[in-house]
Design an enzyme around this catalytic site. Structure first.
Site, PDB file in Angstrom:
ATOM      1  N   VAL A   3      37.606 -14.521 -14.386  1.00  0.00           N
ATOM      2  CA  VAL A   3      36.719 -13.320 -14.487  1.00  0.00           C
ATOM      3  C   VAL A   3      36.402 -12.686 -13.383  1.00  0.00           C
ATOM      4  CG1 VAL A   3      34.236 -13.010 -15.275  1.00  0.00           C
ATOM      5  CG2 VAL A   3      35.596 -14.743 -16.457  1.00  0.00           C
ATOM      6  N   ASP A  54      42.283 -18.049 -31.206  1.00  0.00           N
ATOM      7  CA  ASP A  54      40.995 -17.485 -31.689  1.00  0.00           C
ATOM      8  C   ASP A  54      40.687 -16.069 -31.774  1.00  0.00           C
ATOM      9  OD1 ASP A  54      41.023 -16.137 -29.030  1.00  0.00           O
ATOM     10  OD2 ASP A  54      40.429 -18.251 -28.128  1.00  0.00           O
ATOM     11  N   HIS A 111      50.945 -19.565 -31.081  1.00  0.00           N
ATOM     12  CA  HIS A 111      50.580 -20.816 -32.002  1.00  0.00           C
ATOM     13  C   HIS A 111      49.804 -20.317 -33.179  1.00  0.00           C
ATOM     14  CE1 HIS A 111      50.712 -23.671 -28.022  1.00  0.00           C
ATOM     15  NE2 HIS A 111      51.837 -23.623 -28.701  1.00  0.00           N
ATOM     16  N   ARG A 126      41.333 -28.680 -24.396  1.00  0.00           N
ATOM     17  CA  ARG A 126      42.274 -29.678 -23.923  1.00  0.00           C
ATOM     18  C   ARG A 126      41.558 -30.050 -22.452  1.00  0.00           C
ATOM     19  NH1 ARG A 126      45.924 -26.003 -25.890  1.00  0.00           N
ATOM     20  NH2 ARG A 126      47.346 -27.114 -27.453  1.00  0.00           N
ATOM     21  N   THR A 136      45.650 -21.567 -18.189  1.00  0.00           N
ATOM     22  CA  THR A 136      46.183 -22.489 -18.819  1.00  0.00           C
ATOM     23  C   THR A 136      46.689 -23.522 -17.911  1.00  0.00           C
ATOM     24  OG1 THR A 136      48.151 -23.027 -20.000  1.00  0.00           O
ATOM     25  CG2 THR A 136      48.392 -20.855 -19.014  1.00  0.00           C
ATOM     26  N   SER A 137      46.865 -24.836 -18.211  1.00  0.00           N
ATOM     27  CA  SER A 137      47.277 -25.804 -17.121  1.00  0.00           C
ATOM     28  C   SER A 137      48.728 -25.727 -17.194  1.00  0.00           C
ATOM     29  CB  SER A 137      46.912 -27.392 -17.600  1.00  0.00           C
ATOM     30  OG  SER A 137      47.221 -27.542 -19.095  1.00  0.00           O
ATOM     31  N   ASN A 164      44.159 -19.733 -12.103  1.00  0.00           N
ATOM     32  CA  ASN A 164      43.444 -20.862 -12.728  1.00  0.00           C
ATOM     33  C   ASN A 164      42.286 -21.345 -12.010  1.00  0.00           C
ATOM     34  OD1 ASN A 164      43.616 -22.390 -15.545  1.00  0.00           O
ATOM     35  ND2 ASN A 164      44.083 -24.290 -14.269  1.00  0.00           N
ATOM     36  N   GLN A 189      48.361 -18.570 -26.165  1.00  0.00           N
ATOM     37  CA  GLN A 189      48.395 -20.010 -26.724  1.00  0.00           C
ATOM     38  C   GLN A 189      47.228 -20.181 -27.517  1.00  0.00           C
ATOM     39  OE1 GLN A 189      49.256 -23.511 -24.037  1.00  0.00           O
ATOM     40  NE2 GLN A 189      48.757 -22.152 -22.602  1.00  0.00           N
TER      41      GLN A 189
END
Ligand SMILES: [Zn+2]
Length: 230
Positions: A223, A99, A114, A31, A181-182, A205, A96
């Site tokens: 991180v 992976d 998701h 995204r 995440t935004s 973020n 969200q």
């Protein structure tokens, strides 16, 4: 505000995570500006990753997800690992991300909001299939049916179970930390409305996500922040 102190003092911590938690593991943020969403100019990402496209254009859908979304060799990073230590004791991760890195890291209390890319089933017969088979061909060997992952596509609903477990965790939390995440994807971002009034909410973020009132924003590399946690 000291994140370590907040976590130590909390009774139940919920982490709400997005693509920024996976990028340090080498998985591109699809995204972001340089992510795969902008790599195709002909089709919008919302269409490529839609249920309609899966059904009407299975070749194109498959080609896109295999090239851009599957990183089976990716390994969890320090953010995932620290979240495991915290939430296995007293909390939940709601992600969200599709992976599987949170589950690979050993997260026991996890909602994959998701779905994920590695739980594969046949649309025709419903049988579950190992993802290695899907990586070689999207046709079910047994019956030629269309194989797909549990990932929630555009035009599909969040699983009722994922919604219920998320709402319960958010309601129970006295500390919520939004990471990487935004926070612009719905209904994921709407989950915050189920928090109780005295719940502390922190967002971490790389860019300011300009959160709603009452959310404390830390603009930093997650991180760095998680590496310092004990
Ligand atoms: Zn089948």
């Amino acid at each position: 505000m000291d994140l370590q102190t907040e976590i130590n003092n909390a009774k139940y911590v919920v982490f709400m995570t997005g693509a920024g938690v996976s990028t340090p593991s080498g998985i591109p943020d699809y995204r972001s500006k340089n992510g795969l969403y902008t790599s195709s100019e002909e089709l919008t990402p919302e269409y490529i990753l839609s249920h309609d496209n899966l059904v009407n254009n299975p070749d194109g859908f498959y080609d896109f997800v295999i090239k851009n979304m599957y990183f089976p060799d990716a390994i969890p990073n320090v953010i995932h690992e620290k979240m495991v230590e915290i939430t296995n004791q007293k909390g939940m991760v709601i992600t969200q991300n599709v992976d599987c890195l949170h589950s690979k890291a050993g997260t026991k209390n996890l909602v994959e909001f998701h779905g994920n890319l590695y739980d594969i089933h046949c649309k025709k017969c419903g049988e579950e299939v190992d993802y290695h088979e899907y990586l070689t061909d999207y046709h079910h060997k047994k019956d030629g049916g269309l194989l797909r992952s549990s990932t929630v596509l555009y035009g599909e609903n969040i699983s009722p179970r994922a919604l219920k477990e998320s709402v319960e965790a958010i309601t129970k939390a006295d500390l919520i930390v939004i990471v990487g995440t935004s926070f612009k994807v719905y209904p994921f971002a709407n989950l915050l409305q189920y928090r109780t009034t005295d719940t502390k909410v922190i967002a971490i973020n790389k860019e300011d996500i300009e959160p709603e009132d009452g959310v404390e924003m830390i603009v930093s590399d997650a991180v760095d922040i998680f590496s310092k946690l004990k």
